[in-house]
Design a protein around this motif. Structure first.
Motif, PDB file in Angstrom:
ATOM      1  N   ALA A  53      -5.363 -16.957 -10.393  1.00 18.61           N
ATOM      2  CA  ALA A  53      -5.138 -18.091 -10.760  1.00 18.61           C
ATOM      3  C   ALA A  53      -3.893 -17.694 -11.570  1.00 18.61           C
ATOM      4  N   LYS A  54      -3.897 -16.667 -12.434  1.00 22.52           N
ATOM      5  CA  LYS A  54      -2.954 -16.624 -13.331  1.00 22.52           C
ATOM      6  C   LYS A  54      -1.739 -16.222 -12.937  1.00 22.52           C
ATOM      7  N   LYS A  55      -1.471 -15.497 -11.673  1.00 27.79           N
ATOM      8  CA  LYS A  55      -0.403 -15.014 -10.815  1.00 27.79           C
ATOM      9  C   LYS A  55       0.227 -16.661 -10.299  1.00 27.79           C
ATOM     10  N   GLU A  56      -0.758 -17.259  -9.738  1.00 30.61           N
ATOM     11  CA  GLU A  56      -0.057 -18.498  -9.115  1.00 30.61           C
ATOM     12  C   GLU A  56       0.446 -19.410 -10.399  1.00 30.61           C
ATOM     13  N   SER A  57      -0.152 -19.163 -11.512  1.00 25.82           N
ATOM     14  CA  SER A  57       0.285 -20.215 -12.478  1.00 25.82           C
ATOM     15  C   SER A  57       1.671 -19.641 -13.182  1.00 25.82           C
ATOM     16  N   GLU A  58       1.775 -18.261 -13.127  1.00 25.08           N
ATOM     17  CA  GLU A  58       3.150 -17.588 -13.641  1.00 25.08           C
ATOM     18  C   GLU A  58       4.194 -18.090 -12.607  1.00 25.08           C
ATOM     19  N   ILE A  59       3.822 -18.006 -11.336  1.00 23.28           N
ATOM     20  CA  ILE A  59       4.713 -18.129 -10.459  1.00 23.28           C
ATOM     21  C   ILE A  59       5.281 -19.529 -10.220  1.00 23.28           C
ATOM     22  N   GLU A  60       4.450 -20.620 -10.542  1.00 21.80           N
ATOM     23  CA  GLU A  60       4.591 -21.987 -10.702  1.00 21.80           C
ATOM     24  C   GLU A  60       5.573 -22.123 -11.900  1.00 21.80           C
ATOM     25  N   LYS A  61       5.106 -21.179 -12.932  1.00 17.32           N
ATOM     26  CA  LYS A  61       6.198 -21.534 -14.254  1.00 17.32           C
ATOM     27  C   LYS A  61       7.527 -21.234 -13.855  1.00 17.32           C
ATOM     28  N   LEU A  62       7.647 -19.954 -13.236  1.00 20.62           N
ATOM     29  CA  LEU A  62       8.882 -19.551 -12.748  1.00 20.62           C
ATOM     30  C   LEU A  62       9.761 -20.527 -11.876  1.00 20.62           C
ATOM     31  N   ARG A 118       3.169 -10.929  -7.955  1.00 20.68           N
ATOM     32  CA  ARG A 118       2.396 -10.953  -6.852  1.00 20.68           C
ATOM     33  C   ARG A 118       1.613  -9.483  -6.838  1.00 20.68           C
ATOM     34  N   SER A 119       2.586  -8.358  -7.084  1.00 20.15           N
ATOM     35  CA  SER A 119       2.299  -6.925  -6.883  1.00 20.15           C
ATOM     36  C   SER A 119       1.612  -6.423  -8.100  1.00 20.15           C
ATOM     37  N   ASP A 120       1.556  -7.218  -9.331  1.00 20.72           N
ATOM     38  CA  ASP A 120       0.770  -6.778 -10.337  1.00 20.72           C
ATOM     39  C   ASP A 120      -0.635  -7.323 -10.087  1.00 20.72           C
ATOM     40  N   ALA A 121      -0.712  -8.661  -9.632  1.00 22.69           N
ATOM     41  CA  ALA A 121      -1.948  -9.229  -9.174  1.00 22.69           C
ATOM     42  C   ALA A 121      -2.796  -8.366  -8.109  1.00 22.69           C
ATOM     43  N   LYS A 122      -1.866  -8.049  -7.242  1.00 23.75           N
ATOM     44  CA  LYS A 122      -2.483  -7.247  -6.017  1.00 23.75           C
ATOM     45  C   LYS A 122      -3.076  -5.848  -6.668  1.00 23.75           C
ATOM     46  N   SER A 123      -2.359  -5.276  -7.503  1.00 26.78           N
ATOM     47  CA  SER A 123      -2.654  -4.080  -8.009  1.00 26.78           C
ATOM     48  C   SER A 123      -3.883  -4.241  -8.915  1.00 26.78           C
TER      49      SER A 123
END
Length: 284
Positions: free
Chosen positions: A134-143, A172-177
């Motif tokens: 959710a945090k990843k998607e939120s950050e991506i949406e912000k970008l 995405r890489s950080d979230a996957k990691s």
């Protein structure tokens, strides 16, 4: 002919019946005496032969009674020992069955606790992954929501899109990691839970085995005590019979001698005197 009745009436004893004595004597004329009957008259021999047989019969009855008493006592203690051994075996079986049920219950509880812990780890890990996602998607949406200003050159515009895509890829890489770390930690925690459960179940098995060994050892000791008590009781019954037999032998030896002495006193053999030859002298 001598009237035997008069002679026999002189001897009175609970072991002697004149009529039966005569019948017995006629059947057992060849007498094998431990006591010498040469000192007895013919009537005395008859009396002694019958009397001795009656005493012997009475003695035999008492000896047989003591033998039966020993037999019954031996049978009683053996039956008691058998019943005791059966109770020991039954109690051992009950104890071991209770141990098995308790061990099974403990292992079931351990398995239930393991499953609960594994499910909790899985659920907690899944929640953390969802938060990361959710945090990843939120950050991506912000970008993605940040617009690229108009009026930029095509080169500058491409540069900014590339920078944004790079940031998105990093998110995405950080979230996957992070999710991989969560999975690894989850697997490690689950393995620890499984190992702990296995060790606990192993301890239950070992404790149960040790308690079974203690139960078997105690039962074996009890059986040995029963065996020892049985041997002691059988030996005591044997010694009691031996003592009773010796007492009977002693008592009846006295009876044999007393009755023989009475008969010998009342019916002794009468020695025949030799007739003395007289010399007659002729009268001159």
């Amino acid at each position: 002919m001598t009237d035997n009745t008069n002679h026999l009436q002189h001897y009175a004893s609970p072991y002697y019946d004149p009529v039966k004595a005569h019948e017995y004597y006629m059947k057992n004329r060849e007498l094998k005496e431990r006591r010498s009957v040469r000192k007895l008259s013919d009537e005395g021999k008859k009396v002694w032969s019958y009397t001795k047989n009656e005493i012997k019969a009475e003695k035999k009855t008492k000896v047989e009674a003591e033998q039966e008493k020993k037999k019954q006592k031996t049978e009683e203690v053996r039956n008691n020992a058998k019943a005791m051994r059966e109770r020991i075996s039954s109690r051992l079986k009950e104890l071991n069955e209770a141990l098995s049920q308790r061990a099974s219950s403990k292992k079931k509880t351990i398995d239930e606790r393991k499953k609960s812990d594994l499910d909790e780890i899985t659920a907690e890990t899944e929640k953390k992954k969802q938060r990361v996602e959710a945090k990843k998607e939120s950050e991506i949406e912000k970008l993605k929501s940040i617009p690229i200003p108009d009026g930029l050159s095509k080169e500058e515009k491409s540069k900014r899109v590339a920078e944004r895509n790079e940031k998105i890829a990093k998110l995405r890489s950080d979230a996957k990691s992070e999710k991989e770390k969560l999975s690894n930690r989850s697997n490690s925690d689950k393995e620890s839970v499984r190992t702990t459960a296995t060790n606990r179940k192993q301890r239950v098995t070992e404790d149960t085995k040790a308690e079974r060994a203690d139960n078997s050892s105690n039962a074996s000791a009890e059986r040995q005590q029963v065996s020892n008590d049985l041997k002691t009781a059988v030996a005591a019954a044997r010694e009691a019979y031996k003592a009773a037999k010796e007492s009977i032998d002693s008592t009846y030896e006295e009876i044999y001698q007393r009755e023989f002495d009475r008969i010998a006193a009342e019916m002794p053999k009468v020695s025949k005197r030799k007739k003395s030859s007289k010399k007659f002298t002729k009268k001159k």
